[in-house]
Design an enzyme around this catalytic site. Structure first.
Site, mmCIF file in Angstrom:
data_model
loop_
_atom_site.group_PDB
_atom_site.id
_atom_site.type_symbol
_atom_site.label_atom_id
_atom_site.label_comp_id
_atom_site.label_asym_id
_atom_site.label_seq_id
_atom_site.Cartn_x
_atom_site.Cartn_y
_atom_site.Cartn_z
ATOM 1 N N LYS A 20 0.829 -1.199 0.000
ATOM 2 C CA LYS A 20 0.000 0.000 0.000
ATOM 3 C C LYS A 20 0.872 1.261 0.000
ATOM 4 C CE LYS A 20 -3.829 -2.122 2.589
ATOM 5 N NZ LYS A 20 -4.665 -1.923 3.803
ATOM 6 N N TYR A 60 -12.427 -2.360 -3.024
ATOM 7 C CA TYR A 60 -12.945 -2.442 -1.652
ATOM 8 C C TYR A 60 -14.481 -2.366 -1.597
ATOM 9 C CZ TYR A 60 -8.324 -2.176 0.573
ATOM 10 O OH TYR A 60 -7.056 -2.440 1.013
ATOM 11 N N ARG A 96 -1.874 -14.596 3.879
ATOM 12 C CA ARG A 96 -2.598 -13.926 4.967
ATOM 13 C C ARG A 96 -1.880 -14.121 6.302
ATOM 14 N NH1 ARG A 96 -6.714 -10.198 4.013
ATOM 15 N NH2 ARG A 96 -7.362 -10.674 6.134
ATOM 16 N N THR A 102 -5.541 -7.719 10.523
ATOM 17 C CA THR A 102 -5.824 -6.421 9.907
ATOM 18 C C THR A 102 -5.172 -5.281 10.684
ATOM 19 O OG1 THR A 102 -7.897 -7.248 8.999
ATOM 20 C CG2 THR A 102 -7.675 -4.864 9.170
ATOM 21 N N ARG A 113 2.764 -7.172 9.151
ATOM 22 C CA ARG A 113 2.112 -6.076 9.878
ATOM 23 C C ARG A 113 2.589 -5.990 11.321
ATOM 24 N NH1 ARG A 113 -3.937 -7.123 7.362
ATOM 25 N NH2 ARG A 113 -3.797 -5.697 5.569
ATOM 26 N N VAL A 120 -4.038 0.740 12.103
ATOM 27 C CA VAL A 120 -4.801 -0.033 11.107
ATOM 28 C C VAL A 120 -4.851 0.665 9.745
ATOM 29 C CG1 VAL A 120 -7.123 0.851 11.699
ATOM 30 C CG2 VAL A 120 -6.863 -1.469 10.785
ATOM 31 N N ASN A 123 -1.257 -0.089 7.506
ATOM 32 C CA ASN A 123 -0.855 -1.479 7.745
ATOM 33 C C ASN A 123 -0.088 -2.108 6.576
ATOM 34 O OD1 ASN A 123 -2.993 -1.861 6.040
ATOM 35 N ND2 ASN A 123 -4.267 -3.017 7.469
ATOM 36 N N HIS A 126 -1.742 -5.343 1.409
ATOM 37 C CA HIS A 126 -3.026 -5.984 1.137
ATOM 38 C C HIS A 126 -2.775 -7.392 0.613
ATOM 39 C CE1 HIS A 126 -7.020 -6.901 -0.420
ATOM 40 N NE2 HIS A 126 -6.381 -7.388 -1.471
ATOM 41 N N GLU A 137 -9.634 -9.852 -7.704
ATOM 42 C CA GLU A 137 -8.639 -8.788 -7.572
ATOM 43 C C GLU A 137 -7.571 -8.875 -8.664
ATOM 44 O OE1 GLU A 137 -7.448 -9.253 -3.485
ATOM 45 O OE2 GLU A 137 -9.405 -8.543 -2.755
HETATM 46 P P1 GDP Z 1 -7.536 -6.774 5.507
HETATM 47 O O1 GDP Z 1 -8.106 -7.818 4.579
HETATM 48 O O2 GDP Z 1 -6.790 -7.375 6.665
HETATM 49 O O3 GDP Z 1 -6.695 -5.740 4.779
HETATM 50 O O4 GDP Z 1 -8.764 -5.989 6.171
HETATM 51 P P2 GDP Z 1 -10.196 -5.571 5.543
HETATM 52 O O5 GDP Z 1 -10.380 -6.156 4.180
HETATM 53 O O6 GDP Z 1 -11.224 -5.853 6.580
HETATM 54 O O7 GDP Z 1 -10.068 -4.002 5.429
HETATM 55 C C1 GDP Z 1 -9.358 -3.410 4.383
HETATM 56 C C2 GDP Z 1 -8.487 -2.308 4.925
HETATM 57 O O8 GDP Z 1 -9.308 -1.296 5.498
HETATM 58 C C3 GDP Z 1 -7.549 -2.724 6.059
HETATM 59 O O9 GDP Z 1 -6.346 -3.300 5.608
HETATM 60 C C4 GDP Z 1 -7.315 -1.424 6.776
HETATM 61 O O10 GDP Z 1 -6.281 -0.668 6.155
HETATM 62 C C5 GDP Z 1 -8.643 -0.723 6.601
HETATM 63 N N1 GDP Z 1 -9.475 -0.942 7.785
HETATM 64 C C6 GDP Z 1 -10.008 -2.080 8.225
HETATM 65 N N2 GDP Z 1 -10.706 -1.899 9.362
HETATM 66 C C7 GDP Z 1 -10.575 -0.580 9.644
HETATM 67 C C8 GDP Z 1 -11.080 0.245 10.685
HETATM 68 O O11 GDP Z 1 -11.767 -0.200 11.613
HETATM 69 N N3 GDP Z 1 -10.766 1.560 10.615
HETATM 70 C C9 GDP Z 1 -10.021 2.075 9.619
HETATM 71 N N4 GDP Z 1 -9.752 3.388 9.596
HETATM 72 N N5 GDP Z 1 -9.515 1.316 8.617
HETATM 73 C C10 GDP Z 1 -9.802 0.009 8.633
HETATM 74 MG MG MG Z 2 -9.499 -7.646 3.016
#
Ligand code: GDP
Ligand code: MG
Length: 160
Positions: A20, A60, A96, A102, A113, A120, A123, A126, A137
């Site tokens: 990222k 997303y 993963r 996350t 991470r 968060v 991080n 992706h 994707e």
């Molecule tokens: P990942 O698959 O572990 O990347 O997590 P997700 O797919 O659930 O979310 C995508 C991205 O959104 C994460 O990598 C974070 O950068 C961001 N994100 C997830 N949860 C939160 C949150 O509660 N607050 C904020 N600000 N960003 C979040």
């Molecule tokens: Mg995700």
């Protein structure tokens, strides 16, 4: 196209991994590529891109109702991303695990991470979370012609 839908199992499993914008700024590209290479996965595609808002919104889409969605899209368009496809046995699940959770604060040391960052929203990486999201994707970020098929000389020492 059909290549995105068939044959991606076993040692041919593929995942979409991206460094990222915060990870690129913090010079983590080499570190992240190194971990996937060292593990034994095969690099199939790699490019540095400024992603459009349209692409990021689609990427997303499943998070569109979350309060952080707009900000997430903005963060992801704040600088270049290193988009990659990696291949290998169980690469989606293993990728993963290598990433961690996350939130960096939930991530174990020795994960990407867990070792690189605290917040968060910052991080660093992706990674696809299922076969379906990997297909979606990879076809969203790459053209078929950008995926290289090549033989890794160490294959027989990684797979028996
Ligand atoms: P990942 O698959 O572990 O990347 O997590 P997700 O797919 O659930 O979310 C995508 C991205 O959104 C994460 O990598 C974070 O950068 C961001 N994100 C997830 N949860 C939160 C949150 O509660 N607050 C904020 N600000 N960003 C979040
Ligand atoms: Mg995700």
């Amino acid at each position: 196209a059909h290549i995105f839908k068939s044959g991606w199992t076993g040692v041919n499993e593929r995942t979409f991994i991206a460094v990222k914008p915060d990870g690129v700024q913090r010079r983590l590209v080499g570190e992240i590529v190194r971990r996937f290479e060292k593990k034994g996965f095969k690099l199939v595609a790699l490019k540095l891109v400024m992603a459009s808002e349209e692409l990021l919104k689609e990427h997303y889409w499943h998070l569109r109702n979350r309060p952080f969605y707009n900000r997430l899209v903005r963060d992801m368009s704040s600088g270049p991303i290193v988009a990659m496809v990696w291949q290998g046995l169980d690469v989606i699940k293993t990728g993963r695990k290598m990433m961690g959770e996350t939130s960096p604060s939930d991530s174990m040391p020795a994960t990407i991470r867990g070792d690189n960052g605290v917040e968060v929203r910052r991080n660093a990486i992706h990674g696809s979370d299922s076969v379906e999201s990997a297909h979606r994707e990879i076809s969203l970020w790459f053209q078929e012609t950008e995926l290289s098929s090549w033989d890794v000389c160490s294959t027989n020492w990684i797979y028996s």
